[in-house]
Design a protein around this motif. Structure first.
Motif, short mmCIF file in Angstrom:
data_model
loop_
_atom_site.label_atom_id
_atom_site.label_comp_id
_atom_site.label_asym_id
_atom_site.label_seq_id
_atom_site.Cartn_x
_atom_site.Cartn_y
_atom_site.Cartn_z
N UNK A 133 45.90 39.16 33.35
CA UNK A 133 44.60 39.10 33.56
C UNK A 133 43.77 40.19 33.24
N UNK A 134 44.49 41.39 33.20
CA UNK A 134 43.92 42.48 32.68
C UNK A 134 43.37 42.35 31.22
N UNK A 135 44.34 41.67 30.25
CA UNK A 135 43.80 41.38 28.77
C UNK A 135 42.58 40.46 28.80
N UNK A 136 42.68 39.57 29.72
CA UNK A 136 41.62 38.58 29.85
C UNK A 136 40.36 39.38 30.16
N UNK A 137 40.29 40.04 31.06
CA UNK A 137 39.06 40.81 31.44
C UNK A 137 38.77 41.83 30.34
#
Length: 205
Positions: free
Chosen positions: A54-58
């Motif tokens: 999720x961190x990389x997605x954001x």
């Protein structure tokens, strides 16, 4: 499965094309061949496999929003003759920001509108978990960016602008319909209904 169907349709289109050479490698005048299509599929596949947190997605998500908003804002200033660069074409007639082509600029900022709008819906959904000032600040900023990008679409005066927006709207509605199926909350039903209405009006316009 939808991606595979899309690839198969493009392959069949290439086989039965009146000009197979152009259908394979494409041409400069807005024609993209099967090679470009396969490149797009590979990019989507790589994104789906590599963006696994999720961190990389954001990180990627906000890089899209910030870069598109900056480009859209530049295009608005450019359209109003406030440009620090000297271009070979009249940017006040058809703005292109720093992308150098209104045909590419318009669809790019157009696709970002529903991305930001979707983020607004997400922020609203998590409102209870946020502090009041955080919610209002983020929601207001997203709203302003949506209006800026939406206004910038008109500065490009291109058919591709609305094609980009409609393509994004299709995927957005697919996503919202999935959310609607998985969640039975009234907020989602309202957001989904409003989205259908807004996108429907834009299609008609």
């Amino acid at each position: 499965i939808p991606m595979l169907i899309w690839v198969m349709v493009n392959i069949l289109s290439t086989i039965f094309s009146r000009n197979i050479y152009v259908s394979i490698i494409g041409a400069y005048d807005r024609w993209e061949g099967i090679i470009s299509v396969l490149n797009y599929v590979i990019l989507v596949f790589i994104f789906a496999k590599l963006v696994d947190s999720l961190r990389l997605f954001y990180w990627i998500f906000f890089s899209f929003i910030i870069s598109a908003s900056m480009s859209a804002l530049y295009g608005i200033f450019q359209m109003n003759s406030m440009d620090f660069m000297q271009w070979s074409a009249d940017a006040t007639f058809r703005a292109f920001a720093s992308i150098n082509n209104p045909v590419h600029y318009g669809p790019y900022v157009g696709m970002m509108i529903l991305l930001i709008f979707g983020y607004m819906i997400q922020v609203k959904y998590f409102q209870e978990k946020m502090k009041n000032w955080q919610f209002h600040s983020v929601y207001f900023l997203a709203f302003v960016l949506t209006m800026v990008v939406y206004y910038a679409m008109f500065a490009s005066w291109g058919r591709g602008t609305w094609l980009g927006f409609q393509g994004a709207a299709t995927f957005f509605l697919m996503f919202m319909s999935q959310v609607f199926v998985d969640k039975s909350k009234k907020d989602y039903i309202l957001d989904f209904s409003l989205t259908l209405g807004v996108v429907g009006l834009i299609y008609i316009m």
